[in-house]
Design a protein around this motif. Structure first.
Motif, PDB file in Angstrom:
ATOM      1  N   PHE A 220      26.651  33.786  50.918  1.00 13.28           N
ATOM      2  CA  PHE A 220      27.640  32.756  50.540  1.00 13.28           C
ATOM      3  C   PHE A 220      27.907  32.789  49.034  1.00 13.28           C
ATOM      4  CE2 PHE A 220      28.635  28.327  49.215  1.00 13.28           C
ATOM      5  CZ  PHE A 220      29.837  28.183  49.880  1.00 13.28           C
ATOM      6  N   LYS A 221      26.832  32.836  48.236  1.00 12.87           N
ATOM      7  CA  LYS A 221      26.994  32.819  46.779  1.00 12.87           C
ATOM      8  C   LYS A 221      27.777  34.047  46.296  1.00 12.87           C
ATOM      9  CE  LYS A 221      23.009  30.208  45.038  1.00 12.87           C
ATOM     10  NZ  LYS A 221      21.728  30.426  44.359  1.00 12.87           N
ATOM     11  N   SER A 222      27.402  35.208  46.801  1.00 12.56           N
ATOM     12  CA  SER A 222      28.067  36.450  46.346  1.00 12.56           C
ATOM     13  C   SER A 222      29.552  36.419  46.666  1.00 12.56           C
ATOM     14  CB  SER A 222      27.446  37.676  47.018  1.00 12.56           C
ATOM     15  OG  SER A 222      26.107  37.772  46.661  1.00 12.56           O
ATOM     16  N   ILE A 223      29.854  36.042  47.933  1.00 12.81           N
ATOM     17  CA  ILE A 223      31.270  36.055  48.339  1.00 12.81           C
ATOM     18  C   ILE A 223      32.031  34.956  47.597  1.00 12.81           C
ATOM     19  CG2 ILE A 223      32.883  35.890  50.291  1.00 12.81           C
ATOM     20  CD1 ILE A 223      30.649  37.005  52.078  1.00 12.81           C
ATOM     21  N   LEU A 224      31.369  33.809  47.380  1.00 10.64           N
ATOM     22  CA  LEU A 224      32.058  32.709  46.672  1.00 10.64           C
ATOM     23  C   LEU A 224      32.411  33.134  45.247  1.00 10.64           C
ATOM     24  CD1 LEU A 224      33.035  29.766  46.812  1.00 10.64           C
ATOM     25  CD2 LEU A 224      30.865  29.076  45.835  1.00 10.64           C
ATOM     26  N   PHE A 225      31.492  33.854  44.579  1.00  4.50           N
ATOM     27  CA  PHE A 225      31.802  34.297  43.212  1.00  4.50           C
ATOM     28  C   PHE A 225      32.953  35.302  43.224  1.00  4.50           C
ATOM     29  CE2 PHE A 225      31.497  36.659  39.280  1.00  4.50           C
ATOM     30  CZ  PHE A 225      31.264  35.658  38.349  1.00  4.50           C
ATOM     31  N   ALA A 226      32.905  36.222  44.215  1.00  9.64           N
ATOM     32  CA  ALA A 226      33.995  37.213  44.316  1.00  9.64           C
ATOM     33  C   ALA A 226      35.323  36.499  44.580  1.00  9.64           C
ATOM     34  CB  ALA A 226      33.698  38.199  45.433  1.00  9.64           C
ATOM     35  N   LEU A 227      35.237  35.431  45.362  1.00 11.43           N
ATOM     36  CA  LEU A 227      36.428  34.644  45.682  1.00 11.43           C
ATOM     37  C   LEU A 227      36.985  33.976  44.414  1.00 11.43           C
ATOM     38  CD1 LEU A 227      37.975  34.027  48.250  1.00 11.43           C
ATOM     39  CD2 LEU A 227      36.539  32.034  48.625  1.00 11.43           C
ATOM     40  N   CYS A 228      36.067  33.462  43.580  1.00 12.67           N
ATOM     41  CA  CYS A 228      36.499  32.852  42.300  1.00 12.67           C
ATOM     42  C   CYS A 228      37.170  33.899  41.410  1.00 12.67           C
ATOM     43  CB  CYS A 228      35.310  32.250  41.557  1.00 12.67           C
ATOM     44  SG  CYS A 228      34.724  30.729  42.304  1.00 12.67           S
ATOM     45  N   TYR A 229      36.584  35.117  41.408  1.00 17.08           N
ATOM     46  CA  TYR A 229      37.183  36.175  40.579  1.00 17.08           C
ATOM     47  C   TYR A 229      38.559  36.559  41.131  1.00 17.08           C
ATOM     48  CZ  TYR A 229      37.601  40.215  37.567  1.00 17.08           C
ATOM     49  OH  TYR A 229      38.046  41.099  36.594  1.00 17.08           O
ATOM     50  N   PHE A 230      38.650  36.610  42.459  1.00 10.30           N
ATOM     51  CA  PHE A 230      39.936  36.911  43.111  1.00 10.30           C
ATOM     52  C   PHE A 230      40.971  35.844  42.731  1.00 10.30           C
ATOM     53  CE2 PHE A 230      42.463  35.669  46.934  1.00 10.30           C
ATOM     54  CZ  PHE A 230      43.338  36.735  46.956  1.00 10.30           C
ATOM     55  N   HIS A 231      40.555  34.565  42.761  1.00  9.20           N
ATOM     56  CA  HIS A 231      41.469  33.462  42.408  1.00  9.20           C
ATOM     57  C   HIS A 231      41.931  33.602  40.950  1.00  9.20           C
ATOM     58  CE1 HIS A 231      43.207  29.424  42.468  1.00  9.20           C
ATOM     59  NE2 HIS A 231      42.644  29.239  41.290  1.00  9.20           N
ATOM     60  N   ALA A 232      40.973  33.920  40.069  1.00  9.81           N
ATOM     61  CA  ALA A 232      41.328  34.077  38.645  1.00  9.81           C
ATOM     62  C   ALA A 232      42.299  35.242  38.454  1.00  9.81           C
ATOM     63  CB  ALA A 232      40.065  34.302  37.823  1.00  9.81           C
ATOM     64  N   CYS A 233      42.113  36.300  39.258  1.00  8.47           N
ATOM     65  CA  CYS A 233      43.019  37.464  39.168  1.00  8.47           C
ATOM     66  C   CYS A 233      44.432  37.104  39.608  1.00  8.47           C
ATOM     67  CB  CYS A 233      42.523  38.606  40.057  1.00  8.47           C
ATOM     68  SG  CYS A 233      41.312  39.634  39.260  1.00  8.47           S
ATOM     69  N   VAL A 234      44.546  36.472  40.798  1.00  6.56           N
ATOM     70  CA  VAL A 234      45.900  36.207  41.303  1.00  6.56           C
ATOM     71  C   VAL A 234      46.625  35.182  40.425  1.00  6.56           C
ATOM     72  CG1 VAL A 234      45.428  36.850  43.695  1.00  6.56           C
ATOM     73  CG2 VAL A 234      45.159  34.477  43.012  1.00  6.56           C
ATOM     74  N   ALA A 235      45.859  34.213  39.869  1.00  4.30           N
ATOM     75  CA  ALA A 235      46.505  33.202  39.011  1.00  4.30           C
ATOM     76  C   ALA A 235      46.857  33.807  37.651  1.00  4.30           C
ATOM     77  CB  ALA A 235      45.579  32.004  38.838  1.00  4.30           C
ATOM     78  N   GLY A 236      45.934  34.601  37.110  1.00  4.23           N
ATOM     79  CA  GLY A 236      46.149  35.182  35.772  1.00  4.23           C
ATOM     80  C   GLY A 236      47.208  36.257  35.770  1.00  4.23           C
ATOM     81  N   ARG A 237      47.371  36.902  36.917  1.00  8.66           N
ATOM     82  CA  ARG A 237      48.325  38.006  37.020  1.00  8.66           C
ATOM     83  C   ARG A 237      49.771  37.527  36.879  1.00  8.66           C
ATOM     84  NH1 ARG A 237      47.495  43.359  39.611  1.00  8.66           N
ATOM     85  NH2 ARG A 237      49.611  44.078  39.940  1.00  8.66           N
ATOM     86  N   LEU A 238      50.001  36.240  37.169  1.00  8.94           N
ATOM     87  CA  LEU A 238      51.364  35.700  37.114  1.00  8.94           C
ATOM     88  C   LEU A 238      52.000  35.873  35.734  1.00  8.94           C
ATOM     89  CD1 LEU A 238      50.852  32.420  39.135  1.00  8.94           C
ATOM     90  CD2 LEU A 238      52.492  34.198  39.706  1.00  8.94           C
ATOM     91  N   ARG A 239      51.149  35.850  34.681  1.00  7.18           N
ATOM     92  CA  ARG A 239      51.754  35.895  33.336  1.00  7.18           C
ATOM     93  C   ARG A 239      52.311  37.267  32.982  1.00  7.18           C
ATOM     94  NH1 ARG A 239      48.702  37.219  28.557  1.00  7.18           N
ATOM     95  NH2 ARG A 239      46.740  38.206  29.114  1.00  7.18           N
ATOM     96  N   PHE A 240      51.975  38.290  33.773  1.00 10.66           N
ATOM     97  CA  PHE A 240      52.509  39.628  33.471  1.00 10.66           C
ATOM     98  C   PHE A 240      53.903  39.850  34.054  1.00 10.66           C
ATOM     99  CE2 PHE A 240      47.922  40.141  33.051  1.00 10.66           C
ATOM    100  CZ  PHE A 240      47.859  40.683  31.772  1.00 10.66           C
ATOM    101  N   GLY A 241      54.483  38.789  34.593  1.00 11.40           N
ATOM    102  CA  GLY A 241      55.856  38.894  35.091  1.00 11.40           C
ATOM    103  C   GLY A 241      55.934  39.746  36.342  1.00 11.40           C
TER     104      GLY A 241
END
Length: 1059
Positions: free
Chosen positions: A620-641
């Motif tokens: 659970f912990k490992s996948i949850l952290f990967a999920l947080c990183y995935f969320h940060a990627c998809v949200a952060g990627r928006l600024r690259f247009g």
């Protein structure tokens, strides 16, 4: 002629602004024969009207209940009626009244089917808040249009009176007394003169015998002499007072300038609207808070600085991060232009930056675009010989161009002596990606460091400025909850939902009545009301505006209103009324930027208890952290247009928390980790539910395939280059791990190439300058000093285009050339027809605009928009709608149009397929690619739905081919973004740094059956018409690749038809 000083003085006492324009408007309004229609965006005129007529004025607005009854009653009793907030169209029922179409010898007027008595004393005044309304010619003929919009000079004289009344109340009082005395003198003189004339006309016989008359003459003479003496004395005093007042003019001028800068922000986003009333309060507060100094000059500069900074802070809390630099730059440029510290011609060039021709770069460290820009810059006197110097001293220039922060480095040789604006011009030509940083430094140097510091949103401070009449308006961003901060503040001050002192209404269907009740109760009991998502109840907003106005007076002093809304995607979809926005304190709240902040923010949605909730703790912990990183990627990627996501999506923390719940349930229910199910649920349902574009769904899937796999738990998985998935830690341990182990911010963390950052910054700086250009005042100094007005400039552009515009294609003649109607020939016909429609529109609209500029035709809103576009080197919307998608400025777009016409011209000569087809030159490239398949299908009798295109990238250029292939076609004009094509190995390769797009060699496309398609070691590369991607999708080309496809998907690799 129309008025005298006494009347003007009375008007000013009633609240009419004291500048000349307002006085002229008031004189016309009180004397005009037709009904006056006031254009009054700042509400100064209506305030005066309401004071002037007092209780005798009947105020109503269109669509109000019983609106016509009010009009009919006023007609019969001869009242003055004010219809406020008129839109661009007026209810046709009022037409007879507007045109005074009386019946029965002028005694009646027909309204609807009713004959209403027409009293001679009746007066109608129309009023609109719209700043630039377009009324029909007949309405303009029926009414007298009066523009009460405040002008820069007018506002300056109003603010001068305000600043003097605060700083030197003695002077202002004296001036008022003097004005009153002078008015009294004038009235007395007029009375004496009238009386004398009356007696002289009534005298009989010799008037010298009339002793009374002679005495009267004597007293008049004496009084006149005395008054004249007093007038001279008053004039002297007035002169002294005016000299003392003039000292404060720079302060008023600065404030007036700033008001017009913030007033123009609505051009960026219509939600940025600020009222003059709020501005005045801010102005007074800034004057009071400024430090007291005895020295006059010192006091003036402190006042100016205090006002500038207060307005900057107030405005910037309402702006999105991306618009703050636009506002700052505009403010700095306007202040410096006023001080004559920058050359308007150079500023104009920096903003327009018109690059008409394309030149190939002779040096390897500059791209074609940069070299073309240098050639354009070298045409200015200050930059003569720049191109030769860059070529001659290539080594020194290379060092400057390739440095990390060229904006901080000195320029080579003599160029280091250039001023700041000239440096910005050079930077925009050679390193456009660093311009935003350079502009920040420019503002810091010219205005001071406090203007570029990051400001934290302080809700407590904003709350202090609120009142029952001043609500707070939260401008929402996806992924941020404004309610949290407000609830915390409410708790501190004792306004909570539990205590019944905080009403939280989430608006939507049927919630209007609930909101109205809440507002009424709160205004009596002194509660807080939060109206969430007001943009969802478009029809109720007018009522809300009226309710807020009603409760703003006489309510409990603790009563406060908070509203929240999202901004409209385009200005035309903006629905929030001006009154709601202008009177409130606007606050934006945005999600964090950067991987570090995003990853911490993602983790903050959970706590230590969440980590222990699942029995399979390690997984659970490992996948949850990967999920947080995935969320940060998809949200952060928006600024690259578009290179990040083809379209923009509202990913929010809610998506992440629901995924965590799903993850926990699935792990509990299965003995092994169901990777496939989890990926599907996260990628296709939870996050995928937002995603509408197929390529974006693929990107989302690939991210999850990279992050959610057994190696995440079994051995060390790299989430990004240099960032491994963490071991089993506790909650605070994860935060610490992020702090210590996360590499510095770079596009690589998201799987993108470093060029994505350069591309994003270049686009940002180009957008910034285009916005600044649109915001420049129409009557700015630039046009005078350039020796031509905006109209002249538009006329030159217009004549130039009309002169070069090709003739339309003669379709009848072209169609007769061949009886062959093969797919290729049909594509050619379709392209010519579409080009004709575009050429016709350009010609007709320019001819109409020309007549409009000469004054022979009324300018329609479309023609006005076209005039603005031509003056800003932009393609008018009416042309863009009929043309192909393009991101070019007008000059480059028109040159491209001429090339397309030439290409079609060559093709229509004999209608034979060109040796190499310029795919970018089509309106509809899909039709040509389909024609390749149709030709092959007819030849081999294959079914079209079982066919596809196979592409083979050759090693040759367009010049190497003399005739077309036997089957299929050779294509050129494509570019690759996100990677490059390696001609030697014939595969996709990593892009070179700073080379944002690379030109593809000629591509050979032919049709094959789907069963013969090669899918191994290939990357399905999307082809788009322009960099904006999304709806501009054309086709998919399978290109050879040695790397795994995931690398290219994450890097956003695509082929483009236009750089």
């Amino acid at each position: 002629m129309l008025t005298d000083d006494a009347t003007i003085a009375a008007w000013n006492n009633e609240g009419l602004p004291s500048d000349r324009m307002s006085t002229e408007n008031a004189a016309i309004l009180t004397h005009c024969a037709r009904w006056p229609l006031m254009i009054d965006p700042q509400q100064q005129g209506i305030k005066w009207i309401k004071t002037k007529y007092g209780t005798n004025l009947k105020v109503t607005h269109m669509g109000q209940k019983g609106f016509l009854n009010v009009v009919e009653t006023a007609l019969a009793f001869g009242d003055v009626i004010l219809i406020e907030n008129v839109e661009e169209t007026i209810n046709p029922v009022l037409d007879p009244l507007l045109g005074r179409n009386t019946i029965k010898k002028g005694k009646y007027i027909k309204i609807g089917d009713k004959e209403c008595e027409f009293n001679k004393n009746f007066r109608l005044i129309l009023h609109t808040k719209l700043a630039n309304p377009h009324y029909k010619p007949e309405l303009q003929a029926q009414t007298t249009l009066l523009n009460f919009s405040v002008t820069e000079d007018g506002l300056e004289s109003q603010l001068l009176a305000e600043v003097v009344s605060v700083e030197r109340p003695d002077l202002e009082k004296l001036k008022l007394v003097l004005t009153k005395h002078q008015n009294d003198f004038k009235i007395e003189l007029k009375y004496l003169e009238d009386d004398l004339l009356l007696r002289l006309s009534a005298a009989e016989g010799s008037f010298l015998d009339d002793t009374k008359l002679v005495e009267r003459l004597e007293t008049t003479k004496a009084t006149a002499a005395e008054i004249e003496h007093k007038v001279i004395e008053a004039k002297e005093n007035e002169k002294k007072i005016n000299e003392a007042r003039e000292c404060y003019r720079p302060v008023a001028a600065r404030a007036s300038l700033l008001y017009f800068v913030i007033n123009d922000l609505r051009k960026i986003n219509p939600i940025y609207q600020f009222s003059l009333k709020a501005f005045n309060m801010l102005f007074h507060r800034a004057i009071k808070q400024a430090d007291k100094v005895e020295d006059m000059q010192g006091r003036l500069s402190i006042l100016m600085e205090s006002i500038t900074h207060a307005i900057f802070l107030y405005t910037s809390q309402a702006l999105f991060e991306k618009d703050k630099l636009t506002f700052l730059s505009q403010m700095a440029f306007q202040i410096l232009l006023r001080k004559k510290e920058i050359d308007p011609v150079e500023l104009d060039f920096l903003l327009r930056f018109t690059v008409e021709h394309t030149y190939l770069s002779p040096v390897d460290f500059l791209t074609t675009q940069s070299w073309s820009a240098i050639k354009a810059v070298a045409l200015m006197d200050e930059f003569r010989g720049l191109d030769r110097d860059v070529e001659g001293s290539a080594k020194q220039w290379r060092k400057w161009v390739e440095s990390e922060c060229p904006e901080k480095e000195k320029l080579p040789q003599e160029w280091k002596k250039k001023n700041l604006i000239q440096k910005l011009i050079l930077l925009r030509a050679m390193r456009p990606d660093r311009v935003t940083y350079a502009l920040r430094n420019f503002v810091e140097e010219k205005l001071g460091a406090k203007y570029v510091e990051r400001t934290r949103l302080d809700l407590v401070k904003a709350f202090e400025e609120t009142s029952p009449a001043t609500p707070v308006f939260f401008i929402l961003s996806p992924g941020v909850d404004a309610l949290k901060d407000l609830e915390i503040l409410g708790k501190r001050l004792g306004f909570t939902i539990d205590s019944g002192k905080f009403h939280n209404v989430s608006l939507g269907q049927g919630q209007e009545a609930v909101a109205e009740m809440a507002l009424e109760n709160a205004s009596k009991g002194g509660h807080w009301v939060l109206l969430q998502n007001v943009h969802l109840v478009a029809k109720w907003l007018g009522t809300l505006e009226k309710l807020l106005e009603r409760f703003s007076q006489g309510s409990h002093r603790d009563y406060r209103v908070f509203m929240s809304a999202e901004t409209a995607p385009t200005p035309s979809e903006h629905i929030i009324p001006q009154g709601l926005l202008e009177n409130s304190i606007k606050i934006t709240n945005e999600p964090p930027t950067g991987m570090l902040a995003n990853l911490h923010a993602a983790l903050y949605n959970f706590d230590q208890d969440t980590l222990e909730v699942c029995s399979k703790e390690q997984e659970f912990k490992s996948i949850l952290f990967a999920l947080c990183y995935f969320h940060a990627c998809v949200a952060g990627r928006l600024r690259f247009g578009p290179q990040g996501w083809s379209r923009s999506y509202p990913f929010s923390p809610g998506d992440l928390t629901i995924c965590a719940n799903v993850l926990c349930n699935y792990l509990e229910a299965n003995s092994n980790v169901p990777w496939e199910d989890l990926r599907y649920l996260f990628g296709e349902i939870m996050y995928g539910g937002h995603i509408t574009d197929d390529w974006d769904r693929k990107l989302c899937r690939v991210y999850l395939e990279e992050f959610m796999k057994p190696s995440l738990i079994e051995d060390e998985l790299m989430l990004a280059p240099g960032f491994a998935a963490p071991p089993n830690l506790d909650y605070s341990g994860y935060h610490q791990y992020i702090e210590e182990m996360l590499p510095p911010e770079s596009p690589a963390l998201y799987g993108l190439h470093p060029n994505a950052e350069i591309e994003f910054l270049t686009v940002t700086s180009n957008t910034l300058f285009r916005t600044l250009l649109e915001m420049q005042p129409r009557n700015s100094l630039v046009s005078e000093e350039l020796g031509q007005s905006t109209e002249d400039k538009v006329k030159n552009v217009l004549d130039d285009i009309l002169e070069k515009l090709p003739e339309e294609f003669n379709m009848a003649e072209i169609m007769q050339k061949t009886s062959n109607r093969s797919p290729y020939v049909l594509v050619c016909f379709q392209e010519c027809e579409r080009m004709n429609i575009l050429l016709r529109e350009i010609r007709v609209s320019l001819q109409q605009l020309d007549l409009g500029l000469k004054g022979e035709l009324m300018l329609s809103p479309d023609a006005e928009a076209q005039q603005t576009a031509l003056s800003c080197d932009a393609v008018p919307d009416t042309w863009g709608r009929l043309a192909y998608p393009s991101t070019y400025g007008l000059a480059q777009w028109f040159n491209d149009l001429l090339l397309r016409c030439r290409e079609l011209d060559t093709w229509t000569q004999d209608l034979a397929l060109p040796a190499v087809v310029w795919l970018s030159g089509f309106f509809n490239p899909q039709s040509f690619l389909t024609a390749i398949m149709q030709t092959m299908a007819r030849k081999n009798e294959w079914p079209l739905d079982k066919m596809c295109l196979a592409v083979d990238v050759t090693k040759k250029t367009k010049e190497d081919y003399g005739h077309p292939p036997r089957e299929g076609a050779y294509l050129h004009g494509l570019l690759m973004e996100g990677a490059r094509w390696d001609v030697q190995s014939g595969t996709i390769a990593e892009a070179r740094l700073k080379e944002l797009t690379s030109v593809m060699p000629v591509i050979f496309a032919k049709a094959i059956t789907t069963d013969r398609e090669e899918t191994k070691q290939t990357y399905a590369c999307p082809v788009y018409k322009t960099k904006t991607r999304g709806p501009n999708y054309v086709w998919t080309f399978r290109l050879k690749s040695r790397e795994k496809t995931a690398k290219w998907v994450l890097a956003g690799v695509a082929l483009l038809l236009e750089a």
